[in-house]
Design a protein around this motif. Structure first.
Motif: not given
Ligand SMILES: Cc1cc2nc3c(=O)[nH]c(=O)nc-3n(C[C@H](O)[C@H](O)[C@H](O)COP(=O)(O)O)c2cc1C
Length: 176
Positions: A21-29, A154-157
């Protein structure tokens, strides 16, 4: 701007669901903001006698956060083929009110297993009248330690998968 509230069902410091969920927050469009709820471990155990004017402050904070969010995201482990008590407790605080009614919700999965908990959570959330999005997101982090978890996230995919899932969920919210 869409405001999404993300809830991890794990209290572990090294939780893979919390990392997701932390990564989702960092990667939000663009056009989408994800806020992580961090109060799960402080919520008193739900008691129907403590509703209305007796509702504890921690529960009111959760209810207000869900009410004001445009959608919620839940990422949850499975314990003994079920939904962990902490998350079920949080959901129970939302039952006897409007917070969950027609609220768009998406499930994210940090484990490729947890099929019982996924099914149970979907049933619980539909029963509570959440508008459960059929799509979702799975990134396999089961058994990984934090440094490896961060590498995988952090993997691009996987970054793309997170953005795509949030974009699709935002579309679902828009069409809802
Ligand atoms: C008490 C306990 C019971 C578990 N029971 C199950 C289970 O029934 N099925 C399953 O797939 N995993 C089970 N697991 C594994 C967790 O679901 C898994 O480790 C999960 O990824 C942990 O999430 P976290 O990293 O966010 O804490 C259990 C773990 C614990 C601690």
């Amino acid at each position: 701007m869409l405001n999404l509230l993300a809830i991890s069902g794990s209290l572990r410091a090294a939780s893979t669901n919390s990392a997701l969920v932390a990564a989702l927050a960092r990667n939000a469009p663009a056009g989408c903001r994800v806020t992580v709820y961090d109060g799960l471990g402080r919520l008193p155990i739900f008691n129907p006698d403590d509703e209305d004017e007796r509702t504890p402050r921690e529960a009111t904070e959760l209810i207000d956060a869900v009410t004001s969010a445009d959608g919620i995201i839940v990422s949850c482990p499975e314990y003994a083929h079920g939904v962990p008590g902490g998350l079920k407790n949080a959901l129970d605080w939302l039952v006897s009110r409007d917070a969950a009614v027609a609220k768009p919700a998406m499930l994210a999965h940090a484990s490729p297993r947890s099929l019982f908990a996924r099914a149970a959570l979907a049933e619980i959330m539909r029963t509570m009248s959440f508008a459960l999005y059929q799509g979702g997101l799975e990134i396999a982090l089961l058994g990984k330690k934090p440094p490896e978890v961060e590498v995988i996230l952090a993997e691009p995919g996987n970054v793309l998968a997170m953005r795509d899932a949030l974009t699709a969920f935002a579309d679902f919210i828009g069409s809802h």
